[in-house]
Design a protein around this motif. Structure first.
Motif, mmCIF file in Angstrom:
data_model
loop_
_atom_site.group_PDB
_atom_site.id
_atom_site.type_symbol
_atom_site.label_atom_id
_atom_site.label_comp_id
_atom_site.label_asym_id
_atom_site.label_seq_id
_atom_site.Cartn_x
_atom_site.Cartn_y
_atom_site.Cartn_z
ATOM 1 N N MET A 166 -6.614 -2.255 -17.321
ATOM 2 C CA MET A 166 -7.126 -0.921 -17.129
ATOM 3 C C MET A 166 -5.957 0.104 -16.882
ATOM 4 O O MET A 166 -6.231 0.921 -16.462
ATOM 5 N N THR A 167 -4.779 -0.196 -17.559
ATOM 6 C CA THR A 167 -3.751 0.680 -17.199
ATOM 7 C C THR A 167 -2.934 1.111 -18.786
ATOM 8 O O THR A 167 -3.162 0.421 -19.877
ATOM 9 N N GLY A 168 -2.455 2.237 -18.691
ATOM 10 C CA GLY A 168 -1.647 2.597 -19.758
ATOM 11 C C GLY A 168 -0.190 3.000 -19.485
ATOM 12 O O GLY A 168 0.207 2.949 -18.118
ATOM 13 N N PRO B 259 -2.996 4.324 -14.392
ATOM 14 C CA PRO B 259 -4.572 4.085 -14.776
ATOM 15 C C PRO B 259 -4.646 4.775 -15.909
ATOM 16 O O PRO B 259 -4.501 5.963 -16.011
ATOM 17 N N ALA B 260 -5.657 4.082 -16.655
ATOM 18 C CA ALA B 260 -6.288 4.844 -18.031
ATOM 19 C C ALA B 260 -6.974 5.841 -17.549
ATOM 20 O O ALA B 260 -7.819 5.818 -16.485
ATOM 21 N N GLU C 276 -6.431 2.851 -22.517
ATOM 22 C CA GLU C 276 -6.045 1.630 -21.944
ATOM 23 C C GLU C 276 -5.219 0.857 -22.937
ATOM 24 O O GLU C 276 -5.483 0.522 -24.121
ATOM 25 N N ASP C 277 -4.065 0.198 -22.156
ATOM 26 C CA ASP C 277 -3.142 -0.707 -23.145
ATOM 27 C C ASP C 277 -2.386 0.458 -24.065
ATOM 28 O O ASP C 277 -2.088 -0.204 -25.172
ATOM 29 N N ARG C 278 -2.295 1.699 -23.760
ATOM 30 C CA ARG C 278 -1.566 2.723 -24.851
ATOM 31 C C ARG C 278 -0.399 3.482 -24.328
ATOM 32 O O ARG C 278 -0.542 3.366 -22.899
#
Length: 172
Positions: A1-3, A44-45, A69-71
């Motif tokens: 849940m991180t970017g 965090p996203a 998320e993941d971006r």
């Protein structure tokens, strides 16, 4: 849940001095970026605010970003060139303008450039992109950097009202 928020501090027009900017995300200093370089900051996203600060506490404008998320979300910083306005002060003094006028104008210029965020350098949100591992999809994918703001990075691109006033379309 991180970017990731990617900050790119563009190289100055006259590269006599390359400064380092402090990066603030959601009002908390998370690191720094040198002009002409990229810096990545995991977050965090969700929605965040990004702003840069110089060594003399001059601040950029604040931009809101939505990190998926993941971006990665690319944010570009560019100097406005107004720090070179102080070069006119010695010229005014050489033109025999009294020293107290030159001093008063210099102090007023310094106060305005320090107090108004975004005058010395601007930050603009470029856009959302895939992380490097996911970039195999091709150049036509939505969310690619530069999709939202194509152009030459002029200062009014980050403000739609100014873009309209200067007849520049930020979406073209």
């Amino acid at each position: 849940m991180t970017g990731t928020v990617v900050v790119h501090a563009e190289t100055p027009f006259l590269a006599l001095w390359r400064g380092t900017f402090g990066v603030e995300i959601d009002g908390v200093r998370v690191g720094s970026v040198r002009q002409g370089a990229l810096a990545r900051f995991p977050v965090p996203a969700g929605a965040h605010t990004v702003r840069l600060a110089a060594w003399d506490r001059a601040r950029s404008n604040t931009v809101a970003v939505e990190v998926g998320e993941d971006r990665e979300f690319l944010v570009a910083a560019r100097g406005s060139g107004l720090r070179f306005a102080f070069a006119a002060l010695p010229l005014a003094r050489a033109a025999l303008v009294p020293w107290y006028y030159v001093s008063a104008v210099g102090l007023a210029m310094a106060a305005v450039l320090w107090a108004v965020p975004g005058l010395r350098f601007r930050v603009r949100a470029v856009g959302d992109s895939y992380l490097p591992a996911d970039r195999d999809a091709g150049p036509g994918e939505p969310g690619e950097p530069g999709e939202e703001h194509r152009g030459n990075g002029l200062w009014w691109e980050s403000d739609p009202a100014l873009a309209k006033r200067f007849r520049k379309d930020t979406a073209s």
